[in-house]
Design an enzyme around this catalytic site. Structure first.
Site, PDB file in Angstrom:
ATOM      1  N   HIS A  37     -10.266   1.093  49.599  1.00 12.91           N
ATOM      2  CA  HIS A  37     -10.683   0.484  50.867  1.00 12.91           C
ATOM      3  C   HIS A  37     -12.148   0.078  50.684  1.00 12.91           C
ATOM      4  O   HIS A  37     -12.974   0.898  50.242  1.00 12.91           O
ATOM      5  CB  HIS A  37     -10.560   1.532  51.993  1.00 12.91           C
TER       6      HIS A  37
ATOM      7  N   GLU B 153      -7.409  -1.466  64.598  1.00 13.55           N
ATOM      8  CA  GLU B 153      -8.292  -0.687  65.465  1.00 13.55           C
ATOM      9  C   GLU B 153      -9.078  -1.648  66.359  1.00 13.55           C
ATOM     10  O   GLU B 153     -10.062  -1.263  66.972  1.00 13.55           O
ATOM     11  CB  GLU B 153      -9.224   0.217  64.646  1.00 13.55           C
TER      12      GLU B 153
ATOM     13  N   CYS C  66      -9.442   2.567  59.692  1.00  8.89           N
ATOM     14  CA  CYS C  66      -9.066   1.652  58.598  1.00  8.89           C
ATOM     15  C   CYS C  66      -7.858   2.147  57.818  1.00  8.89           C
ATOM     16  O   CYS C  66      -7.466   1.531  56.822  1.00  8.89           O
ATOM     17  CB  CYS C  66     -10.249   1.455  57.658  1.00  8.89           C
TER      18      CYS C  66
HETATM   19  N1  COA Z   1     -32.524  -4.349  46.171  1.00  4.08           N
HETATM   20  C1  COA Z   1     -31.402  -3.755  45.718  1.00  4.08           C
HETATM   21  N2  COA Z   1     -30.819  -2.668  46.348  1.00  4.08           N
HETATM   22  C2  COA Z   1     -31.398  -2.225  47.479  1.00  4.08           C
HETATM   23  C3  COA Z   1     -32.568  -2.816  47.994  1.00  4.08           C
HETATM   24  C4  COA Z   1     -33.142  -3.920  47.284  1.00  4.08           C
HETATM   25  N3  COA Z   1     -34.242  -4.540  47.734  1.00  4.08           N
HETATM   26  N4  COA Z   1     -32.903  -2.155  49.129  1.00  4.08           N
HETATM   27  C5  COA Z   1     -31.984  -1.174  49.313  1.00  4.08           C
HETATM   28  N5  COA Z   1     -31.080  -1.231  48.304  1.00  4.08           N
HETATM   29  C6  COA Z   1     -29.903  -0.361  48.125  1.00  4.08           C
HETATM   30  C7  COA Z   1     -30.160   1.092  48.426  1.00  4.08           C
HETATM   31  O1  COA Z   1     -30.736   1.740  47.317  1.00  4.08           O
HETATM   32  C8  COA Z   1     -28.767   1.589  48.739  1.00  4.08           C
HETATM   33  O2  COA Z   1     -28.057   1.773  47.555  1.00  4.08           O
HETATM   34  P1  COA Z   1     -27.195   3.144  47.353  1.00  4.08           P
HETATM   35  O3  COA Z   1     -26.280   3.256  48.541  1.00  4.08           O
HETATM   36  O4  COA Z   1     -26.470   2.913  46.066  1.00  4.08           O
HETATM   37  O5  COA Z   1     -28.181   4.255  47.309  1.00  4.08           O
HETATM   38  C9  COA Z   1     -28.129   0.376  49.436  1.00  4.08           C
HETATM   39  O6  COA Z   1     -28.935  -0.753  49.091  1.00  4.08           O
HETATM   40  C10 COA Z   1     -28.081   0.485  50.944  1.00  4.08           C
HETATM   41  O7  COA Z   1     -29.366   0.774  51.383  1.00  4.08           O
HETATM   42  P2  COA Z   1     -29.610   1.808  52.557  1.00  4.08           P
HETATM   43  O8  COA Z   1     -31.040   1.863  52.858  1.00  4.08           O
HETATM   44  O9  COA Z   1     -28.913   3.086  52.221  1.00  4.08           O
HETATM   45  O10 COA Z   1     -28.804   1.026  53.700  1.00  4.08           O
HETATM   46  P3  COA Z   1     -28.660   1.272  55.216  1.00  4.08           P
HETATM   47  O11 COA Z   1     -29.455   2.414  55.729  1.00  4.08           O
HETATM   48  O12 COA Z   1     -28.897  -0.061  55.817  1.00  4.08           O
HETATM   49  O13 COA Z   1     -27.097   1.683  55.385  1.00  4.08           O
HETATM   50  C11 COA Z   1     -24.710   1.418  55.359  1.00  4.08           C
HETATM   51  C12 COA Z   1     -26.031   1.084  54.672  1.00  4.08           C
HETATM   52  C13 COA Z   1     -23.545   0.883  54.530  1.00  4.08           C
HETATM   53  C14 COA Z   1     -24.566   2.930  55.512  1.00  4.08           C
HETATM   54  C15 COA Z   1     -24.685   0.722  56.739  1.00  4.08           C
HETATM   55  O14 COA Z   1     -24.597  -0.666  56.524  1.00  4.08           O
HETATM   56  C16 COA Z   1     -23.534   1.137  57.636  1.00  4.08           C
HETATM   57  O15 COA Z   1     -23.662   2.077  58.397  1.00  4.08           O
HETATM   58  N6  COA Z   1     -22.381   0.415  57.569  1.00  4.08           N
HETATM   59  C17 COA Z   1     -21.215   0.679  58.394  1.00  4.08           C
HETATM   60  C18 COA Z   1     -20.459   1.957  58.036  1.00  4.08           C
HETATM   61  C19 COA Z   1     -19.615   1.874  56.839  1.00  4.08           C
HETATM   62  O16 COA Z   1     -19.277   0.802  56.358  1.00  4.08           O
HETATM   63  N7  COA Z   1     -19.230   3.054  56.341  1.00  4.08           N
HETATM   64  C20 COA Z   1     -18.445   3.144  55.110  1.00  4.08           C
HETATM   65  C21 COA Z   1     -17.354   4.169  55.092  1.00  4.08           C
HETATM   66  S1  COA Z   1     -15.902   3.647  55.937  1.00  4.08           S
END
Ligand code: COA
Length: 385
Positions: free
Chosen positions: A232, A78, A110
């Site tokens: 994945h 992609e 993906c």
């Molecule tokens: N210590 C330990 N864990 C922590 C933490 C800390 N200090 N602070 C946050 N976390 C945890 C949260 O509890 C959460 O865990 P959970 O998902 O099990 O609930 C995790 O870290 C992520 O935190 P969150 O606030 O939800 O992250 P974010 O708003 O930054 O978003 C993604 C995370 C993955 C959604 C973001 O990186 C993203 O959009 N990525 C690209 C899209 C993607 O990969 N999609 C996947 C499907 S293909």
């Protein structure tokens, strides 16, 4: 006829970013990245690398005698470099393959490498003496200081699909599931993806459950029939979320076996980040190199591509599978660590949608295949050495 994966190799860039450094620069608790997301390092992509060079690099690790038997090159990506011409044509040329080879590029976020694998299986079923080269190659770019930044990465996985495979014999029943969903996409005018990350995580789990439940209805199989599942892994926590959606708080021997396979499958992804199309197959390579799996074990593979499409497919490990695998651990150890400042500079030097001629400095790179620049709207690739 037994058909499946006969060879599995992997390539990424020479550079990586330690996510503790990124956390400090972004004023985030490092445990969020290391544990909450489940990533420790991320491949950094210099402007001299793209989906073509990484694909060529992964495939060039396949012995030349095997490459010479390839009848079709499928590049699943992609991160395509042209809206018309297939990346597989550049790759075929860089590899020095015969002109009597079919070349094609596939796209569906993906997921497309899995479609490539299924198409390859069909070609071998029709022409059993043929070997098909399927390469999953991508660069995950979300943008500096975005929510997805911590889940970037890049690299390629190359697979040879053949009859009497040496690694994984693919079984006949698989379940594909697709719906028009806007969880992640990249319009033609953008070089970074748009994503609703939380939503895509939920769609991923829903698709996994839809595929797995239908597979159980079709075959009567249960978790007991599998050594483990591979997922994945856009970030390693995603695999944990998907597996937890099935195992819940089970702690019996079956659950422990599945968690152990998942853990082994996460080793490489934790160090390179998201490969998009290649991530599931990097999980497979990681589990085979780091797990306790044995010949005859049956594995379930869940492929997911945003937009969205999922597929659950299965395979059995073949006696002596370790001999046809790459072990990339030393290569990962030898990469050069870059600072956040250097990562940001390299990120911004990416050719992207730029139309002007340019020449990149190649002096820092030892990579066997490079993008040297762009002249007259044509990308300038080089094979070195
Ligand atoms: N210590 C330990 N864990 C922590 C933490 C800390 N200090 N602070 C946050 N976390 C945890 C949260 O509890 C959460 O865990 P959970 O998902 O099990 O609930 C995790 O870290 C992520 O935190 P969150 O606030 O939800 O992250 P974010 O708003 O930054 O978003 C993604 C995370 C993955 C959604 C973001 O990186 C993203 O959009 N990525 C690209 C899209 C993607 O990969 N999609 C996947 C499907 S293909």
């Amino acid at each position: 006829m037994k058909i499946g994966i006969d060879r599995l190799t992997f390539a990424t860039t020479e550079l990586y970013l330690d996510l503790r450094d990124l956390a400090a620069a972004r004023h985030v608790d490092p445990d969020k990245y290391l544990m909450g997301i489940g990533q420790s390092q991320q491949a950094v992509i210099p402007p001299t690398q793209d989906a073509v060079t990484l694909a060529a690099q992964a495939a060039a690790k396949i012995p030349a005698a095997e490459l010479a038997q390839v009848s079709t090159v499928i590049v699943a990506t992609e991160s395509g470099v042209d809206n018309s011409k297939a990346a597989a044509l550049y790759v075929k040329q860089l590899l020095g393959l015969s002109d009597f080879v079919r070349t094609i590029e596939l796209k569906e976020a993906c997921y497309s490498a899995t479609a490539g694998l299924q198409f390859a299986k069909g070609l071998v079923a029709l022409h059993p003496t043929e070997k098909i080269l399927v390469i999953a190659s991508d660069i995950a770019r979300y943008g500096l200081q975005t929510g997805g930044e911590v889940t970037q990465g890049g690299g390629a996985v190359a697979m040879v699909v053949a009859k009497d495979p040496r690694v994984l014999e693919l079984e006949s029943t698989s379940v594909a599931f697709s719906q028009d969903v806007m969880d992640f996409w990249r319009p033609l005018y953008r070089s970074e993806a748009l994503v609703d990350g939380k939503y895509s995580t939920q769609v991923y789990i829903d698709f996994f459950q839809a595929c797995w439940q239908r597979y159980q209805q079709l075959t009567g199989a249960t978790l007991d029939d599998f050594a483990g599942f591979l997922f994945h892994l856009p970030f390693t926590k995603m695999g944990k979320k998907a597996l937890a959606s099935e195992l819940g708080d089970r702690d019996d021997q079956v659950a422990q076996r599945f968690w152990a396979v998942l853990q082994a499958s996460q080793v490489y992804s934790r160090r390179v980040g998201n490969l998009y199309t290649g991530s599931l197959y990097l999980s497979l390579l990681s589990a085979l190199n780091h797990g306790q799996l044995q010949a005859g074990n049956r594995l379930g593979l869940f492929s997911y591509g945003s937009g969205a499409e999922g597929e659950f497919l299965t395979g059995r490990l073949v006696d002596g599978f370790a001999a046809a695998l790459e072990r990339p651990d030393a290569m990962l150890d030898q990469r050069r660590q870059v600072s956040v400042a250097e990562y940001e500079t390299l990120f911004n030097q990416h050719l992207g949608l730029q139309s002007q001629d340019c020449t990149f400095d190649l002096s820092d790179s030892q990579a066997p295949f490079v993008l040297a620049g762009q002249q007259n709207h044509q990308r300038q690739y080089q094979r070195r050495g």
